[in-house]
Design an enzyme around this catalytic site. Structure first.
Site, PDB file in Angstrom:
ATOM      1  N   ASN A 142      -1.156 -40.552   0.182  1.00  0.00           N
ATOM      2  CA  ASN A 142      -0.414 -39.366   0.744  1.00  0.00           C
ATOM      3  C   ASN A 142      -0.465 -38.441  -0.526  1.00  0.00           C
ATOM      4  OD1 ASN A 142       1.268 -37.127   1.769  1.00  0.00           O
ATOM      5  ND2 ASN A 142       3.037 -38.329   1.749  1.00  0.00           N
ATOM      6  N   LYS A 175       0.601 -35.285  -0.593  1.00  0.00           N
ATOM      7  CA  LYS A 175       1.806 -34.279  -0.419  1.00  0.00           C
ATOM      8  C   LYS A 175       1.190 -32.790  -0.747  1.00  0.00           C
ATOM      9  CE  LYS A 175       4.787 -37.922  -1.845  1.00  0.00           C
ATOM     10  NZ  LYS A 175       6.130 -38.425  -2.183  1.00  0.00           N
ATOM     11  N   HIS A 195       7.747 -38.347   7.581  1.00  0.00           N
ATOM     12  CA  HIS A 195       7.839 -38.549   6.003  1.00  0.00           C
ATOM     13  C   HIS A 195       9.332 -38.179   5.808  1.00  0.00           C
ATOM     14  CE1 HIS A 195       7.480 -38.839   1.822  1.00  0.00           C
ATOM     15  NE2 HIS A 195       6.544 -39.587   1.903  1.00  0.00           N
ATOM     16  N   GLU A 234      10.292 -36.786   3.146  1.00  0.00           N
ATOM     17  CA  GLU A 234      10.258 -34.983   2.772  1.00  0.00           C
ATOM     18  C   GLU A 234      10.120 -34.313   3.747  1.00  0.00           C
ATOM     19  OE1 GLU A 234       7.103 -35.831   0.066  1.00  0.00           O
ATOM     20  OE2 GLU A 234       8.578 -37.013  -1.240  1.00  0.00           O
ATOM     21  N   GLU A 259       9.747 -46.738   4.232  1.00  0.00           N
ATOM     22  CA  GLU A 259       9.754 -46.044   2.858  1.00  0.00           C
ATOM     23  C   GLU A 259      11.423 -45.687   2.564  1.00  0.00           C
ATOM     24  OE1 GLU A 259       6.004 -44.032   1.834  1.00  0.00           O
ATOM     25  OE2 GLU A 259       7.049 -42.576   3.027  1.00  0.00           O
ATOM     26  N   GLY A 281       8.905 -41.779  -5.294  1.00  0.00           N
ATOM     27  CA  GLY A 281       8.633 -41.149  -6.549  1.00  0.00           C
ATOM     28  C   GLY A 281       9.521 -41.289  -7.767  1.00  0.00           C
ATOM     29  N   SER A 311       6.889 -45.977  -4.629  1.00  0.00           N
ATOM     30  CA  SER A 311       6.733 -46.309  -6.065  1.00  0.00           C
ATOM     31  C   SER A 311       5.556 -47.479  -6.098  1.00  0.00           C
ATOM     32  CB  SER A 311       7.715 -46.451  -6.972  1.00  0.00           C
ATOM     33  OG  SER A 311       8.452 -45.446  -7.077  1.00  0.00           O
TER      34      SER A 311
HETATM   35  C1  PEP Z   1       5.226 -41.443  -0.516  1.00  0.00           C
HETATM   36  O1  PEP Z   1       5.536 -40.238  -0.687  1.00  0.00           O
HETATM   37  O2  PEP Z   1       4.807 -41.658   0.804  1.00  0.00           O
HETATM   38  C2  PEP Z   1       5.424 -42.251  -1.484  1.00  0.00           C
HETATM   39  C3  PEP Z   1       5.460 -43.653  -1.157  1.00  0.00           C
HETATM   40  O3  PEP Z   1       5.353 -41.678  -2.690  1.00  0.00           O
HETATM   41  P1  PEP Z   1       5.313 -42.659  -3.950  1.00  0.00           P
HETATM   42  O4  PEP Z   1       4.172 -43.611  -4.037  1.00  0.00           O
HETATM   43  O5  PEP Z   1       4.940 -41.683  -5.243  1.00  0.00           O
HETATM   44  O6  PEP Z   1       6.592 -43.271  -4.328  1.00  0.00           O
END
Ligand code: PEP
Length: 244
Positions: A8, A10, A88, A90, A158, A164, A203
């Protein structure tokens, strides 16, 4: 069940970053797992030219109309993409998206012949209060439409506090959550629920991927930061290929 690794990007990426995708496509042209990159809408058409599977990061529930700045699932499909992420955290936070809207976006994705990666996850406060499963089960109840199948939908767990941040739940916590998610999916969707892919996201990086992929009911990952560079993402793809 064929495993799935989804990046992703973003709100990152311009045409200067396309070589990263060409490198990834070249390294994994014979991948034994599904490899998808969900890029910014501005790049999707050019990303699709790499031969990699491509996804959008969101879609509008309507097919067309007066929705300035929005993108329909048909438009995403038109770029050459085959996937779309919905729900998601976000989007849920930045755009106050709720489960009902996410459900309608999921249907819109299916109607455009896109495979939907539907995200669920708890906040740090909910995690600390022991509310994780209650939150996730409620999100699935209200955001996964009844017509979900293994072929049209993948669920991504998630934890918001892991996105992040460099933090991850323990392997045991991930395994426990995924076992509960699988039980829910089987209870609600029967054989389709047993076959639906469950991704972990938050992460994931080369150094922890193998341990996470070794867990029961983890059928791949959704990866943010570590998907931006081929050199970071490629070992994660390989770890998934090598997982049992
Ligand atoms: C995400 O945004 O779906 C995500 C898992 O980000 P990260 O891997 O950076 O934690």
């Amino acid at each position: 069940m064929r495993k799935l690794i989804a990046g992703n990007w973003k709100m990152n990426g311009t045409k200067a970053d396309l070589p990263q995708l060409h490198a990834l496509a070249e390294s994994h042209k014979d991948a034994t797992v599904d490899v998808v990159i969900s890029g910014p809408a501005t790049l999707l058409s050019r990303m699709a030219e790499t031969g990699l599977a491509i996804g959008g990061q969101d879609c509008h529930p309507s097919t067309s109309g007066a929705h300035t700045g929005d993108i329909s699932a048909d438009m995403i499909k038109d770029t050459g993409a085959d996937y779309v992420i919905v729900g998601h955290s976000e989007r849920r936070t930045d755009h106050t998206e709720d489960d009902a809207l996410i459900s309608s976006k999921t249907v819109a994705g299916w109607n455009a012949d896109l495979h939907v990666i539907l995200c669920i996850g708890e906040t740090e406060a909910q995690y600390r209060d022991g509310e994780t499963l209650n939150v996730l089960l409620a999100q699935m109840d209200h955001s996964i439409p009844n017509a979900a199948t293994a072929a049209n939908t993948t669920i991504a767990y998630e934890p918001i506090w892991a996105i992040g941040t460099g933090l991850t739940p323990t392997p045991q916590e991930i395994a426990d959550v995924h076992a509960a998610l699988r039980a829910y999916l089987v209870d609600r969707f029967g054989g389709e629920g047993a076959a639906m892919r469950l991704l972990y996201g938050g992460s994931v990086k080369a150094s922890n991927a193998a341990d996470i992929f070794a867990l029961d009911n983890v059928n791949g990952a959704l990866v943010g930061g570590a998907s931006l560079k081929a050199a970071d993402f490629s070992p994660i793809v390989t770890a998934l290929e090598q997982s049992a």
